[in-house]
Design an enzyme around this catalytic site. Structure first.
Site, PDB file in Angstrom:
ATOM      1  N   SER A  40      48.458  44.546  18.818  1.00 45.51           N
ATOM      2  CA  SER A  40      47.229  44.078  17.900  1.00 45.51           C
ATOM      3  C   SER A  40      47.822  42.616  17.601  1.00 45.51           C
ATOM      4  O   SER A  40      48.212  42.354  16.414  1.00 45.51           O
ATOM      5  CB  SER A  40      47.408  45.026  16.811  1.00 45.51           C
ATOM      6  N   HIS A 155      47.728  51.301  18.446  1.00 43.62           N
ATOM      7  CA  HIS A 155      49.133  51.920  18.531  1.00 43.62           C
ATOM      8  C   HIS A 155      49.052  53.447  19.006  1.00 43.62           C
ATOM      9  O   HIS A 155      49.993  54.237  19.116  1.00 43.62           O
ATOM     10  CB  HIS A 155      50.159  52.000  17.767  1.00 43.62           C
ATOM     11  N   GLN A 163      46.333  51.095  11.159  1.00 42.84           N
ATOM     12  CA  GLN A 163      47.224  51.182  12.249  1.00 42.84           C
ATOM     13  C   GLN A 163      48.649  51.896  11.805  1.00 42.84           C
ATOM     14  O   GLN A 163      49.223  52.296  12.578  1.00 42.84           O
ATOM     15  CB  GLN A 163      47.436  49.768  12.743  1.00 42.84           C
ATOM     16  N   GLU A 164      49.034  51.394  10.485  1.00 40.84           N
ATOM     17  CA  GLU A 164      50.545  52.061  10.264  1.00 40.84           C
ATOM     18  C   GLU A 164      50.611  52.569   8.831  1.00 40.84           C
ATOM     19  O   GLU A 164      49.896  51.930   7.779  1.00 40.84           O
ATOM     20  CB  GLU A 164      51.274  50.624  10.241  1.00 40.84           C
ATOM     21  N   GLU A 205      54.757  52.907  17.920  1.00 38.26           N
ATOM     22  CA  GLU A 205      56.125  52.804  17.078  1.00 38.26           C
ATOM     23  C   GLU A 205      56.740  54.020  16.724  1.00 38.26           C
ATOM     24  O   GLU A 205      57.591  53.956  15.586  1.00 38.26           O
ATOM     25  CB  GLU A 205      55.423  51.905  15.910  1.00 38.26           C
ATOM     26  N   ASP A 243      49.678  49.127   6.722  1.00 32.82           N
ATOM     27  CA  ASP A 243      49.324  47.975   7.775  1.00 32.82           C
ATOM     28  C   ASP A 243      47.913  48.393   8.377  1.00 32.82           C
ATOM     29  O   ASP A 243      47.909  49.179   9.389  1.00 32.82           O
ATOM     30  CB  ASP A 243      49.949  47.785   8.570  1.00 32.82           C
ATOM     31  N   GLU A 284      49.353  45.217   4.161  1.00 30.37           N
ATOM     32  CA  GLU A 284      49.433  44.141   5.184  1.00 30.37           C
ATOM     33  C   GLU A 284      47.987  44.102   5.652  1.00 30.37           C
ATOM     34  O   GLU A 284      47.536  45.258   6.293  1.00 30.37           O
ATOM     35  CB  GLU A 284      50.447  44.450   6.126  1.00 30.37           C
ATOM     36  N   ASP A 311      49.686  38.967   8.279  1.00 27.81           N
ATOM     37  CA  ASP A 311      50.213  39.302   9.467  1.00 27.81           C
ATOM     38  C   ASP A 311      49.451  38.556  10.587  1.00 27.81           C
ATOM     39  O   ASP A 311      49.814  37.454  10.714  1.00 27.81           O
ATOM     40  CB  ASP A 311      50.379  40.590   9.926  1.00 27.81           C
ATOM     41  N   LYS A 336      57.587  37.516  12.374  1.00 27.48           N
ATOM     42  CA  LYS A 336      57.796  38.055  13.798  1.00 27.48           C
ATOM     43  C   LYS A 336      58.126  36.893  14.495  1.00 27.48           C
ATOM     44  O   LYS A 336      57.078  35.882  14.629  1.00 27.48           O
ATOM     45  CB  LYS A 336      56.548  38.552  14.222  1.00 27.48           C
ATOM     46  N   HIS A 364      59.393  43.899  13.574  1.00 28.89           N
ATOM     47  CA  HIS A 364      59.610  44.240  14.929  1.00 28.89           C
ATOM     48  C   HIS A 364      58.148  43.847  15.517  1.00 28.89           C
ATOM     49  O   HIS A 364      57.377  43.507  14.983  1.00 28.89           O
ATOM     50  CB  HIS A 364      60.142  45.814  15.255  1.00 28.89           C
ATOM     51  N   ARG A 365      57.945  44.151  17.029  1.00 29.73           N
ATOM     52  CA  ARG A 365      56.675  44.336  17.576  1.00 29.73           C
ATOM     53  C   ARG A 365      56.555  45.748  18.167  1.00 29.73           C
ATOM     54  O   ARG A 365      57.521  46.355  18.169  1.00 29.73           O
ATOM     55  CB  ARG A 365      56.479  43.144  18.885  1.00 29.73           C
ATOM     56  N   SER A 366      55.120  46.087  18.351  1.00 32.18           N
ATOM     57  CA  SER A 366      55.008  47.338  18.964  1.00 32.18           C
ATOM     58  C   SER A 366      55.603  47.626  20.402  1.00 32.18           C
ATOM     59  O   SER A 366      56.098  48.826  20.656  1.00 32.18           O
ATOM     60  CB  SER A 366      53.295  47.685  18.905  1.00 32.18           C
TER      61      SER A 366
HETATM   62  P1  PGA Z   1      51.976  44.633  17.120  1.00 35.46           P
HETATM   63  O1  PGA Z   1      51.691  45.380  15.825  1.00 35.46           O
HETATM   64  O2  PGA Z   1      53.208  44.292  17.251  1.00 35.46           O
HETATM   65  O3  PGA Z   1      51.213  45.369  18.067  1.00 35.46           O
HETATM   66  O4  PGA Z   1      51.053  43.406  16.970  1.00 35.46           O
HETATM   67  C1  PGA Z   1      52.465  45.135  14.506  1.00 35.46           C
HETATM   68  C2  PGA Z   1      51.639  44.921  13.352  1.00 35.46           C
HETATM   69  O5  PGA Z   1      50.553  44.589  13.392  1.00 35.46           O
HETATM   70  O6  PGA Z   1      52.294  44.702  12.208  1.00 35.46           O
HETATM   71 ZN    ZN Z   2      50.625  44.123  11.078  1.00 33.88          ZN
END
Ligand code: PGA
Ligand code: ZN
Length: 420
Positions: A40, A155, A163-164, A205, A243, A284, A311, A336, A364-366
């Site tokens: 993403s 994800h 997403q998170e 993740e 997030d 986030e 982000d 990141k 990190h990244r996904s």
């Molecule tokens: P990504 O997602 O690593 O798939 O971009 C992580 C995030 O959105 O924080």
């Molecule tokens: Zn994010």
């Protein structure tokens, strides 16, 4: 002086190709770096180079980027003397010549940049985190880990738009105890989901991906799991961080959440109701990366109550973060390394945040490898916060386990959130 530079195409945690870079110096340092990759992604991120050859890995191969490291970059860097890893980064920027690393590929450039910082640490005889603290002029600190235990959005294949959903053990007395808290609640959450008949398969993740649509339902599950393990739900124990990654469900000028179409202001109200009801401490990407007007209103409305982290909207870019700070957008930045493409520029983005009183979280990244560079980065810069997914799966726990090792070997390092 670099004597050898070599990249190979390896796999990331999603079975997609990425790069491993090995760098050797004349004094015998030999180090390796694994390159992360997002799903993403923000539109203004440094550009990851993919081959686009449909006959290999669905077009996702990175042979071109590997070729750039082994060809053009190796030719330009080997045999040459550099004063510092920052000098190597400058040479990489000059060689690429674009604003976005699109020519050589940000995936090629960040791999070399991470390896250069590692080599410099080895030559200086320091642990990577100690060396980063030296370079950045920062005070080392162990971070609060943010465990992403329920995955949605890009994800996972469920219908969850956010997403998170992360556990943040803000009240833990130490890094190892924070990891224990996260792992215990993760196990309890799995038991609760199973008992309710939910599938307990994992998202990208390492979090669970139950067929639940409404974010409030997930938040209640998290609170149930926290209290069932005997931990306190809230800042004194385990708080929650979200997030939503709102750019991903921003369509036709509105936000699609669990079947409803919301305006920016309606989504802000929804967050306010969530903050009233649950022990949330951080949001986030609550709004989309191009909704700067909404972000200003979100910050006015909730900035005093929760951390509002950018982000996709900031993409670890010093210039964008500077502009956002001047417009009073958010109060925190996600960091990141591959979003901007060099370690030097990453440290610059972090410095700008520190000086503006913005908090920061290293991420990190996904798509990940077993490389634990970001664990050393977060400790060295004293950022105080990290997210590396669930307390499960090798590529996620590689970072948490590195933090545990640093904590065990350095009992005097402070733990917890940094002052903004
Ligand atoms: P990504 O997602 O690593 O798939 O971009 C992580 C995030 O959105 O924080
Ligand atoms: Zn994010």
């Amino acid at each position: 002086q670099i004597t050898d530079l070599h990249a190979v195409e390896i796999l990331d945690s999603r079975a997609r190709p990425t790069l491993a870079v090995t760098l050797t110096t004349v004094d015998g340092a030999r180090v390796r770096a694994g390159v992360p990759s997002g799903a993403s992604t923000g539109t203004r991120e440094a550009v990851e180079l993919r081959d686009g050859d449909a006959s290999r890995y669905n077009g996702q191969g990175v042979r071109t980027a590997v070729g750039h490291v082994n060809g053009e970059i190796a030719q330009a860097l080997t045999g040459r003397s550099f004063d510092s890893a920052a000098d190597v980064d400058r040479a990489l920027l000059d060689l690429d010549g674009t604003d976005t690393k699109a020519r050589l590929g940000a995936n090629a450039v960040i791999g070399v940049s991470m390896a250069a910082m590692r080599a410099e640490a080895v030559l200086a005889g320091r642990e990577l985190w100690q060396h980063i603290a030296q370079v950045a002029g920062t005070t080392p600190r162990l971070p609060v880990p943010h465990f992403n235990v329920v995955n949605g959005g890009a994800h996972a294949t469920n219908n969850l738009d956010f997403q998170e959903f992360m556990l943040a053990p803000l009240g833990a007395p130490s890094l190892p105890e924070a990891v224990r808290a996260g792992a215990e609640v993760y196990a309890k959450l799995k038991a609760i989901l199973s008992a309710q008949g939910h599938a307990v398969g994992l998202g990208d993740e390492g979090g669970f991906a139950p067929a639940v649509d409404r974010p409030e339902e997930v938040l209640q599950l998290l609170i149930d799991a926290v209290t069932a393990t005997g931990h306190a739900a809230g800042r004194e124990g385990i708080a929650i961080a979200l997030d939503p990654a709102a750019s991903e469900f921003h369509r036709d000028g509105g936000y699609d959440v669990a079947g409803e179409k919301l305006t920016s202001d309606q989504l802000i109200e929804r967050y306010e109701a969530i903050v009233d009801r649950f022990p949330l401490w951080s949001i986030e990407d609550g709004l989309a990366e191009d909704d700067w007007g909404g972000w200003v209103r979100l910050t006015e409305r909730l900035g005093d109550r929760v951390q509002l982290m950018g982000d996709d909207i900031f993409v670890t870019n010093p210039a964008i973060i500077t502009e956002a700070i001047s417009k009073k957008i958010g109060n925190s930045a996600l960091i990141k390394v591959n979003q901007i493409g060099t370690v030097t520029e990453t440290l610059e983005a972090m410095r700008i945040c520190r000086e503006a009183g913005y908090t920061q979280m290293v991420s990190h990244r996904s798509g990940e490898t077993e490389d634990s560079f970001i664990a050393d980065l977060v400790v060295g810069t004293g950022s105080g916060q990290i997210k590396s997914g669930a307390p499960a799966r090798g590529e996620r726990v590689a970072k948490y386990n590195r933090l545990i090792e640093i904590a065990e070997a350095n009992p005097s390092l402070p733990f917890g959130l940094a002052d903004a």
